[in-house]
Design an enzyme around this catalytic site. Structure first.
Site, PDB file in Angstrom:
ATOM      1  N   HIS A 121      47.619  41.730  42.823  1.00 25.79           N
ATOM      2  CA  HIS A 121      46.379  41.212  41.722  1.00 25.79           C
ATOM      3  C   HIS A 121      45.366  41.329  42.551  1.00 25.79           C
ATOM      4  O   HIS A 121      45.229  40.870  43.727  1.00 25.79           O
ATOM      5  CB  HIS A 121      46.894  39.529  41.401  1.00 25.79           C
ATOM      6  CG  HIS A 121      48.006  39.552  40.425  1.00 25.79           C
ATOM      7  ND1 HIS A 121      48.020  40.111  39.228  1.00 25.79           N
ATOM      8  CD2 HIS A 121      49.338  39.411  40.766  1.00 25.79           C
ATOM      9  CE1 HIS A 121      48.894  39.942  38.524  1.00 25.79           C
ATOM     10  NE2 HIS A 121      50.014  39.178  39.419  1.00 25.79           N
ATOM     11  N   ASN A 122      44.366  41.625  41.701  1.00 24.48           N
ATOM     12  CA  ASN A 122      43.021  41.390  42.375  1.00 24.48           C
ATOM     13  C   ASN A 122      42.364  40.149  42.076  1.00 24.48           C
ATOM     14  O   ASN A 122      42.678  39.554  41.260  1.00 24.48           O
ATOM     15  CB  ASN A 122      41.926  42.510  41.638  1.00 24.48           C
ATOM     16  CG  ASN A 122      42.161  43.998  41.741  1.00 24.48           C
ATOM     17  OD1 ASN A 122      42.925  44.214  42.557  1.00 24.48           O
ATOM     18  ND2 ASN A 122      42.164  44.679  40.615  1.00 24.48           N
TER      19      ASN A 122
END
Length: 236
Positions: free
Chosen positions: A155-156
């Site tokens: 995930h960013n």
């Protein structure tokens, strides 16, 4: 006599010499091979093709048209395999998947994943999870312990003003070499490249480049010694 016949049949199917332990009771053998026969019929039905493929009736197969397999794929009970991805899933010969294993090629329908490639003679342990969104490759003759998890996606999270779940993902992919032994409860993270002949100790969390023939362990995992020279690596 019956054991000799079974040894010859199994050796022919697997393409390598196989011998049953003589201490196995005959009724156990009959029950085992009856179950394999049912799995064979179920494999043809679930994959809609005629191969030597053995799939337990309790296992779920999705997007079967995106699955390519050679002979002797064995999928034990209560597995979940979803091949939705750009490249699908490719299984080599003599691949076994332990019970309660999940293989998911896409983590989201917004951006489908790449897929999974498994070479010949690979054994995946029970209760495993393989997330193939960023692409996962597993080399020939590699074996997995139980509860191994692979995550080829991250995930960013750089923007603190936006919820992490809304920032999207990034993918680098994971490669595992030939003739590796992945211990129980190992976690392999996105961007990892494990060289040929490596041994990963139980419970390790692995990320990054792992040189061939390394023995690694720990959280995060570090090289403990080399298989080919036997030298203990001194801490830096």
């Amino acid at each position: 006599m019956l054991r000799n016949i079974i040894n010859k049949i199994v050796s022919w199917i697997k393409g390598e010499k196989f011998e049953l332990d003589p201490r196995i009771p005959l009724n156990y053998l009959l029950s085992f091979f009856l179950n394999r026969g049912l799995m064979f019929l179920c494999g043809m039905w679930k994959l809609r093709r005629i191969y030597r493929v053995f799939i337990h009736y309790t296992s779920t197969i999705k997007c079967q048209r995106l699955i390519k397999t050679m002979h002797n794929l064995s999928v034990d009970r209560y597995c979940y395999i979803d091949a939705l991805s750009t490249d699908g899933i490719s299984f080599g010969t003599n691949v076994s998947i332990g019970k309660y294993t999940t293989i998911e090629c896409s983590g989201t329908l917004k951006y489908i994943g790449k897929g999974l490639t498994v070479s010949d003679n690979v054994g995946l342990g029970t209760h495993g999870f393989i997330g193939c969104a960023g692409g996962v490759e597993i080399g020939a003759n590699t074996i997995f312990g139980n509860y191994v998890s692979i995550h080829s996606e991250n995930h960013n999270f750089s923007n603190c003003n936006i919820p992490i779940r809304l920032q999207g993902v990034n993918r680098k992919g994971i490669k595992i070499g030939r003739d590796c032994w992945i211990g129980s409860k190992v976690t392999i993270l996105d961007g990892t490249n494990i060289g040929d002949g490596c041994i990963i100790a139980a419970g390790a969390v692995v990320r990054g480049e792992i040189p061939p023939y390394s023995i690694i362990g720990g959280v995060p995992a570090k090289v403990i010694k080399r298989r080919n020279i036997g030298e203990v690596v001194k801490p830096t």
